[in-house]
Enzyme design. Structure first.
Site, PDB file in Angstrom:
ATOM      1  N   LYS A  54       5.492  49.560  68.362  1.00  0.00           N
ATOM      2  CA  LYS A  54       6.820  49.752  67.750  1.00  0.00           C
ATOM      3  C   LYS A  54       7.586  50.880  68.433  1.00  0.00           C
ATOM      4  O   LYS A  54       6.991  51.903  68.805  1.00  0.00           O
ATOM      5  CB  LYS A  54       6.672  50.057  66.253  1.00  0.00           C
ATOM      6  CG  LYS A  54       5.782  49.095  65.521  1.00  0.00           C
ATOM      7  CD  LYS A  54       5.752  49.308  64.019  1.00  0.00           C
ATOM      8  CE  LYS A  54       4.619  48.513  63.405  1.00  0.00           C
ATOM      9  NZ  LYS A  54       3.313  49.157  63.464  1.00  0.00           N
ATOM     10  N   HIS A  88      10.945  50.192  64.766  1.00  0.00           N
ATOM     11  CA  HIS A  88      10.140  50.703  63.655  1.00  0.00           C
ATOM     12  C   HIS A  88      10.969  51.019  62.399  1.00  0.00           C
ATOM     13  O   HIS A  88      10.492  50.867  61.277  1.00  0.00           O
ATOM     14  CB  HIS A  88       9.404  51.962  64.120  1.00  0.00           C
ATOM     15  CG  HIS A  88       8.149  52.265  63.373  1.00  0.00           C
ATOM     16  ND1 HIS A  88       7.069  52.882  63.946  1.00  0.00           N
ATOM     17  CD2 HIS A  88       7.789  52.039  62.080  1.00  0.00           C
ATOM     18  CE1 HIS A  88       6.111  53.027  63.049  1.00  0.00           C
ATOM     19  NE2 HIS A  88       6.529  52.521  61.914  1.00  0.00           N
ATOM     20  N   TYR A 130       2.317  56.314  65.843  1.00  0.00           N
ATOM     21  CA  TYR A 130       0.957  56.509  65.314  1.00  0.00           C
ATOM     22  C   TYR A 130       0.118  57.419  66.208  1.00  0.00           C
ATOM     23  O   TYR A 130      -0.947  57.881  65.798  1.00  0.00           O
ATOM     24  CB  TYR A 130       0.207  55.174  65.147  1.00  0.00           C
ATOM     25  CG  TYR A 130       0.843  54.179  64.199  1.00  0.00           C
ATOM     26  CD1 TYR A 130       1.917  54.523  63.379  1.00  0.00           C
ATOM     27  CD2 TYR A 130       0.367  52.877  64.120  1.00  0.00           C
ATOM     28  CE1 TYR A 130       2.493  53.594  62.526  1.00  0.00           C
ATOM     29  CE2 TYR A 130       0.934  51.945  63.265  1.00  0.00           C
ATOM     30  CZ  TYR A 130       2.004  52.307  62.477  1.00  0.00           C
ATOM     31  OH  TYR A 130       2.571  51.381  61.635  1.00  0.00           O
ATOM     32  N   ASP A 138      -2.023  45.920  65.557  1.00  0.00           N
ATOM     33  CA  ASP A 138      -0.709  46.487  65.228  1.00  0.00           C
ATOM     34  C   ASP A 138      -0.744  48.004  65.325  1.00  0.00           C
ATOM     35  O   ASP A 138      -1.408  48.671  64.541  1.00  0.00           O
ATOM     36  CB  ASP A 138      -0.315  46.071  63.800  1.00  0.00           C
ATOM     37  CG  ASP A 138       1.084  46.540  63.439  1.00  0.00           C
ATOM     38  OD1 ASP A 138       2.029  45.755  63.626  1.00  0.00           O
ATOM     39  OD2 ASP A 138       1.238  47.693  62.985  1.00  0.00           O
TER      40      ASP A 138
HETATM   41  P1  NAP Z   1      -3.387  49.210  53.725  1.00  0.00           P
HETATM   42  O1  NAP Z   1      -3.893  48.258  54.724  1.00  0.00           O
HETATM   43  O2  NAP Z   1      -2.595  48.740  52.557  1.00  0.00           O
HETATM   44  O3  NAP Z   1      -4.595  50.032  53.097  1.00  0.00           O
HETATM   45  C1  NAP Z   1      -5.510  50.725  53.868  1.00  0.00           C
HETATM   46  C2  NAP Z   1      -6.478  51.418  52.906  1.00  0.00           C
HETATM   47  O4  NAP Z   1      -7.324  50.457  52.258  1.00  0.00           O
HETATM   48  C3  NAP Z   1      -7.374  52.396  53.602  1.00  0.00           C
HETATM   49  O5  NAP Z   1      -7.533  53.512  52.753  1.00  0.00           O
HETATM   50  C4  NAP Z   1      -8.701  51.648  53.720  1.00  0.00           C
HETATM   51  O6  NAP Z   1      -9.783  52.555  53.697  1.00  0.00           O
HETATM   52  C5  NAP Z   1      -8.694  50.793  52.467  1.00  0.00           C
HETATM   53  N1  NAP Z   1      -9.421  49.527  52.617  1.00  0.00           N
HETATM   54  C6  NAP Z   1      -9.325  48.625  53.631  1.00  0.00           C
HETATM   55  N2  NAP Z   1     -10.084  47.546  53.391  1.00  0.00           N
HETATM   56  C7  NAP Z   1     -10.700  47.761  52.203  1.00  0.00           C
HETATM   57  C8  NAP Z   1     -11.608  46.997  51.435  1.00  0.00           C
HETATM   58  N3  NAP Z   1     -12.020  45.794  51.830  1.00  0.00           N
HETATM   59  N4  NAP Z   1     -12.040  47.538  50.249  1.00  0.00           N
HETATM   60  C9  NAP Z   1     -11.611  48.742  49.837  1.00  0.00           C
HETATM   61  N5  NAP Z   1     -10.747  49.522  50.534  1.00  0.00           N
HETATM   62  C10 NAP Z   1     -10.287  49.023  51.702  1.00  0.00           C
HETATM   63  O7  NAP Z   1      -2.532  50.397  54.409  1.00  0.00           O
HETATM   64  P2  NAP Z   1      -1.705  50.645  55.732  1.00  0.00           P
HETATM   65  O8  NAP Z   1      -2.639  51.063  56.800  1.00  0.00           O
HETATM   66  O9  NAP Z   1      -0.621  51.559  55.362  1.00  0.00           O
HETATM   67  O10 NAP Z   1      -1.052  49.251  56.122  1.00  0.00           O
HETATM   68  C11 NAP Z   1      -1.635  48.319  57.014  1.00  0.00           C
HETATM   69  C12 NAP Z   1      -0.993  48.383  58.389  1.00  0.00           C
HETATM   70  O11 NAP Z   1       0.413  48.117  58.296  1.00  0.00           O
HETATM   71  C13 NAP Z   1      -1.026  49.761  59.078  1.00  0.00           C
HETATM   72  O12 NAP Z   1      -2.283  50.098  59.583  1.00  0.00           O
HETATM   73  C14 NAP Z   1       0.051  49.604  60.105  1.00  0.00           C
HETATM   74  O13 NAP Z   1      -0.422  48.881  61.234  1.00  0.00           O
HETATM   75  C15 NAP Z   1       1.100  48.820  59.336  1.00  0.00           C
HETATM   76  N6  NAP Z   1       2.118  49.712  58.713  1.00  0.00           N
HETATM   77  C16 NAP Z   1       3.388  49.632  59.179  1.00  0.00           C
HETATM   78  C17 NAP Z   1       4.378  50.420  58.619  1.00  0.00           C
HETATM   79  C18 NAP Z   1       5.784  50.315  59.145  1.00  0.00           C
HETATM   80  O14 NAP Z   1       6.619  51.183  58.827  1.00  0.00           O
HETATM   81  N7  NAP Z   1       6.095  49.307  59.923  1.00  0.00           N
HETATM   82  C19 NAP Z   1       4.082  51.315  57.576  1.00  0.00           C
HETATM   83  C20 NAP Z   1       2.776  51.368  57.123  1.00  0.00           C
HETATM   84  C21 NAP Z   1       1.811  50.560  57.675  1.00  0.00           C
HETATM   85  P3  NAP Z   1     -10.826  52.693  54.914  1.00  0.00           P
HETATM   86  O15 NAP Z   1     -10.040  52.817  56.192  1.00  0.00           O
HETATM   87  O16 NAP Z   1     -11.575  53.944  54.547  1.00  0.00           O
HETATM   88  O17 NAP Z   1     -11.680  51.472  54.862  1.00  0.00           O
END
Ligand code: NAP
Length: 282
Positions: free
Chosen positions: A73, A107, A48, A43
């Site tokens: 997106k 998006h 990004y 994704d």
């Molecule tokens: P998330 O997945 O909720 O959290 C990521 C955080 O968690 C990072 O700091 C990561 O650190 C940590 N982490 C990951 N696995 C872990 C584990 N097993 N133990 C401890 N910490 C852990 O945040 P997100 O990236 O915002 O959301 C996920 C995805 O959703 C995005 O990458 C993106 O593709 C999508 N997204 C879409 C939108 C939208 O508007 N459509 C908005 C936000 C996100 P490390 O990297 O240091 O491991």
């Protein structure tokens, strides 16, 4: 890997890998590690700034294209958005080095939404993307989009985690054939998610981490999850969730963590709308 069937028959993995906030210079390695760990759903987004790095990792992996499910997106486009949307799509596809997408998401529910959606419908008709969907659409916007267009979104990717669970909205989306996908499944660690006592206690029963309990809870609800990590060990941990099942009692206990509110921002907040709707991605 388990799959869900979208409203047009396309199969989508229930768990994937998100690359938001991974700097472009780190993204190729992260995606390479994620593919090696077994992720097949990727994704990304034009906004990004790392589509090219995702594309390089895909190409170098040697994994057959049909085994991958690639989402990117469309950022907000000005009216009339049809041509701008087609140009933005071609740019994303070229950066990814692909000849088609699996899922193209709008998006944000801003800009010339209807012009954007008509162009996305055309891309779908032409087979350039297997499915089209939206992100960050609150119920009012989603229902209006469905009522006024030929194609209902296959997916709505929205903030969803233990502190903002969106269960009523999931029911509404299900009634309209829209697949619920979570972003920020870990709430990016906000509210001390990774040390939450209830989630940790549940994890102990299965020898699983809080992260694994959260991802299991999401996918068991039928919500697609796309956790982000730059650490290979965490990528492996996050995909290792298919050998245990939460009980009804545990699902009910996790339901008590819901605050019903965003931990990030509200897409109805005028200041946020102003900021997002005016931003342009070249
Ligand atoms: P998330 O997945 O909720 O959290 C990521 C955080 O968690 C990072 O700091 C990561 O650190 C940590 N982490 C990951 N696995 C872990 C584990 N097993 N133990 C401890 N910490 C852990 O945040 P997100 O990236 O915002 O959301 C996920 C995805 O959703 C995005 O990458 C993106 O593709 C999508 N997204 C879409 C939108 C939208 O508007 N459509 C908005 C936000 C996100 P490390 O990297 O240091 O491991």
């Amino acid at each position: 890997m388990q799959h869900v069937t979208l409203n047009n028959g396309v199969q989508m993995p229930v768990l994937g890998f998100g690359v938001f906030q991974i700097p472009p210079e780190q993204t190729e390695q992260a995606v390479t590690d994620a593919l090696a760990a077994g992720y097949r759903l990727l994704d990304t987004a034009a906004a990004y700034g790392n589509e090219e790095a995702v594309g390089r990792a895909i190409k170098n992996s040697g994994i057959p294209r049909e085994e991958l499910f690639v989402t990117t997106k469309l950022w907000v486009q000005d009216a009339p958005a049809e041509d701008n949307t087609l140009r933005a799509f071609e740019t994303s596809l070229a950066k990814l080095g692909l000849d088609h997408l699996d899922l193209y998401l709008m998006h944000q529910p801003f800009g010339d939404v209807y012009g954007q959606w008509r162009a996305m419908e055309a891309l779908h008709r032409e087979g350039l993307t297997k499915a089209i969907g939206v992100a960050n659409f609150y119920p009012d916007r989603l229902i209006d989009l469905i009522l006024n267009n030929k194609t209902a979104p296959a997916v709505n990717q929205i903030e969803t985690h233990p502190f903002f669970q969106r269960t009523d909205y999931q029911d509404l989306m299900r009634a309209h054939g829209v697949q619920h996908q979570s972003w920020g499944g870990f709430a990016e660690g906000k509210n001390d998610l990774f040390t939450n006592p209830l989630l940790a206690e549940i994890g102990k029963e299965y020898d699983k981490s809080v992260a694994q309990v959260v991802l299991r809870w999401l996918t068991q609800r039928g919500v697609i999850a796309i956790p982000k990590s730059v650490h290979a060990a965490r990528m492996a941990e996050n995909i290792d969730i298919f050998d245990f099942e939460l009980t009804g009692e545990q699902m009910a206990a996790i339901a008590t963590l819901d605050t019903g509110n965003t931990l990030f921002f509200d897409h109805h907040d005028p200041a946020m709308v102003n900021w997002l709707a005016k931003r342009r991605v070249s």
